[in-house]
Design an enzyme around this catalytic site. Structure first.
Site, PDB file in Angstrom:
ATOM      1  N   CYS A 184       0.450   9.665  -5.358  1.00 10.06           N
ATOM      2  CA  CYS A 184       0.005   8.699  -4.345  1.00 10.06           C
ATOM      3  C   CYS A 184       0.881   8.762  -3.098  1.00 10.06           C
ATOM      4  CB  CYS A 184       0.054   7.272  -4.888  1.00 10.06           C
ATOM      5  SG  CYS A 184      -1.091   6.999  -6.222  1.00 10.06           S
TER       6      CYS A 184
ATOM      7  N   CYS B 278      -0.505  -0.155  -1.273  1.00 11.52           N
ATOM      8  CA  CYS B 278      -0.032   1.122  -1.810  1.00 11.52           C
ATOM      9  C   CYS B 278       1.433   1.387  -1.535  1.00 11.52           C
ATOM     10  CB  CYS B 278      -0.880   2.271  -1.288  1.00 11.52           C
ATOM     11  SG  CYS B 278      -0.629   2.637   0.438  1.00 11.52           S
TER      12      CYS B 278
END
Lengths: 129, 395
Positions: free
Chosen positions: A36, A105
């Site tokens: 990610c 995130c």
């Protein structure tokens, strides 16, 4: 790109506080995934249930690095119970806000701190048993 | 501080000589080329000269060039134009195309067309045999880009064109990144259509062109007047078209040779000195202005912002700087892991790039990368950690 981040975020990104590995940490918290693009380690030195020292290492974007730096400022000197109350929103607010896309995130710091405290308490429990 | 612009794949500085031409077409020769009076006919004459300039650069004929608003419109007009003319059928493209091609093809899938997206090898090349095998009697169009915008890899358009000709399939190429930098010969490459954009070659934004080989029938996207061979209505953007044509004339072989030398100096200056990094895309068959490097254990947006502090402008394939939060589709198509794509940085040179700027950049990269790695837990983490679940849709 600069306008995307607050001045405070850029300040912490350029000059992060409490950055680096801690060799003799009492607990380590880890959050994120390299796939990610964000990974954070938080290292704690704890004395009488108080966070006496805290350091971090982060791979990630400016938001990930700034939130990591900020949480070390927020958690240092606090008791473990106080530190557990620090939320993602607190970190973002202290930084003057984050871009909406980065809110989830790249805002790993509170989770990593929680992970470190959890690991510390489990280790202590295991040691006492 | 030295300002170094190495994001010429995104856009370029307009050449002052192109600006001068543009100003005169706003203040003096401002006629509408469709008008019958002298001012209009003067504009018409210049418009046709500009068309000829673009045509000559790619060995096309003057009446095979139409002006558009840029690369995206040219790609849309070419692909949708063929699809709607044919009504149904199959399209072949690649996984590493620009979004202007990829998203146009995806839209056509919703409209009932079928699309094959060819993969690429680890150097970035499509497999010509695979392309040939993908062609069926339903195939109406092949659209394969010339130079990739992220990794600079040059596809073999001549071989693709040979197959397209044999099978009688229309062949379009997005040549936006190659135009003036890598030779394009529409005859040799058997191209039916090719897209160009002005702002990648030191011309103004908002103008481009589409080459359409004589005899290729396409539907138009817009309805209005009969300008541009009745394929692209609307009064021509004369200042921009004239600036575009001027810019196209200015690139010389010496410029290209110098850019290639500086490109190699930059790539070697980084790859030889910085640990744990690698070049993305073919080393040899790449555009003279592109260097794309992945740095392990760190993230591209952080690298970009640190280089920005040194006055250097670059771009990255990291998800963290994209609106989608997904890593570059081009780098993942090469087989890179997501974390390798996140650590990618694209440096794109122009003919204005100097050796001093390249040396400043090499020096900055050599200092920024180790600094960011000191901050990263990843080298150690790679060995000892079980990662959280990947959740790209979490935003």
């Amino acid at each position: 790109m600069m306008a995307m981040y607050s001045e405070k975020v850029m300040e912490h990104f350029k000059h992060p506080h409490n950055m680096g590995e801690m060799e003799d940490a009492d607990a380590v918290g880890k959050k994120g995934n390299p796939a990610c693009g964000d990974v954070m380690y938080v290292y704690l030195k704890i004395k009488d249930n108080v966070i006496v020292d805290i350091r971090f290492q982060t791979m990630g974007c400016a938001a990930a690095i700034a939130t990591s730096s900020m949480i070390t400022d927020l958690a240092k000197g606090k008791t473990l119970d106080e530190a557990l109350k620090i939320t993602k929103s607190d970190v973002a607010a202290e930084l003057g806000g984050l871009p909406p896309l980065k809110m989830h995130c790249s805002n790993l710091a509170a989770d990593a701190l929680l992970d470190a405290i959890k690991n510390y308490r489990e280790k202590k429990k295991a040691g006492a048993a | 501080m030295m300002e170094v612009y190495l994001d010429n794949g995104a856009t370029t500085k307009v050449d002052p000589r192109a600006v001068d031409v543009m100003i005169s077409f706003m203040l003096k020769d401002y006629g509408n080329p469709s008008s019958v009076h002298s001012l209009g006919q003067n504009a018409e004459e210049h418009l046709e000269k500009a068309r000829e300039t673009i045509a000559l650069k790619v060995n096309a004929k003057r009446d095979e060039i139409i002006f558009t608003s840029g690369g995206t419109e040219s790609d849309n007009l070419a692909i949708r134009g063929v699809a709607h003319k044919k009504g149904s059928g199959h399209i072949i493209t690649s996984k590493i195309e620009h979004p202007a091609v990829l998203n146009t093809c995806k839209r056509l899938e919703n409209e009932g067309f079928s699309v094959t997206y060819l993969g690429v090898d680890k150097e970035g090349f499509i497999d010509i045999k695979e392309l040939e095998d993908a062609i069926t009697d339903k195939t109406i169009l092949i659209s394969i880009m010339h130079v990739n915008n992220e990794i600079g890899v040059i596809q073999d358009l001549e071989s693709i064109g040979r197959i397209a000709k044999e099978k009688g399939v229309i062949f379009h190429s997005d040549t936006v990144q190659s135009f003036t930098k890598v030779p394009i010969d529409v005859e040799k490459m058997n191209l039916s259509m090719a897209s160009f954009a002005s702002h990648k070659i030191h011309g103004p934004k908002g103008v481009g062109a589409l080459y359409i080989k004589k005899g290729i029938g396409i539907d138009k996207l817009l309805y209005g007047g009969h300008q541009e061979k009745d394929l692209r209505p609307g009064t021509q953007n004369m200042p921009a078209i004239m600036g575009f044509a001027k810019a196209a004339e200015l690139m010389t072989d010496d410029d290209l040779a110098r850019m290639q030398k500086l490109r190699d100096r930059l790539a070697e200056g980084i790859l030889d000195e910085v640990k744990d990094c690698f070049l993305n895309g073919s080393k040899d068959k790449r555009s003279v202005n592109n260097v794309n490097i992945s740095f392990r254990y760190i993230e591209g947006e952080s690298i970009l912002l640190h280089l920005d502090m040194h006055g250097i402008s670059v771009s990255t394939g990291s998800a963290c700087s994209s609106q989608s939060l997904r890593p570059s589709h081009v780098l993942t198509a090469l087989g890179l892991k997501a974390e390798e794509a996140h650590g990618s940085v694209r440096f794109t040179l122009s003919r204005f790039t100097t050796e001093a700027e390249i040396d400043h950049t090499i020096e900055a990269v050599r200092s920024v990368i180790p600094d960011l790695r000191k901050m990263s837990p990843l080298k150690k983490g790679m060995e000892d950690m079980k990662w959280d679940e990947v959740d790209h849709d979490h935003a």
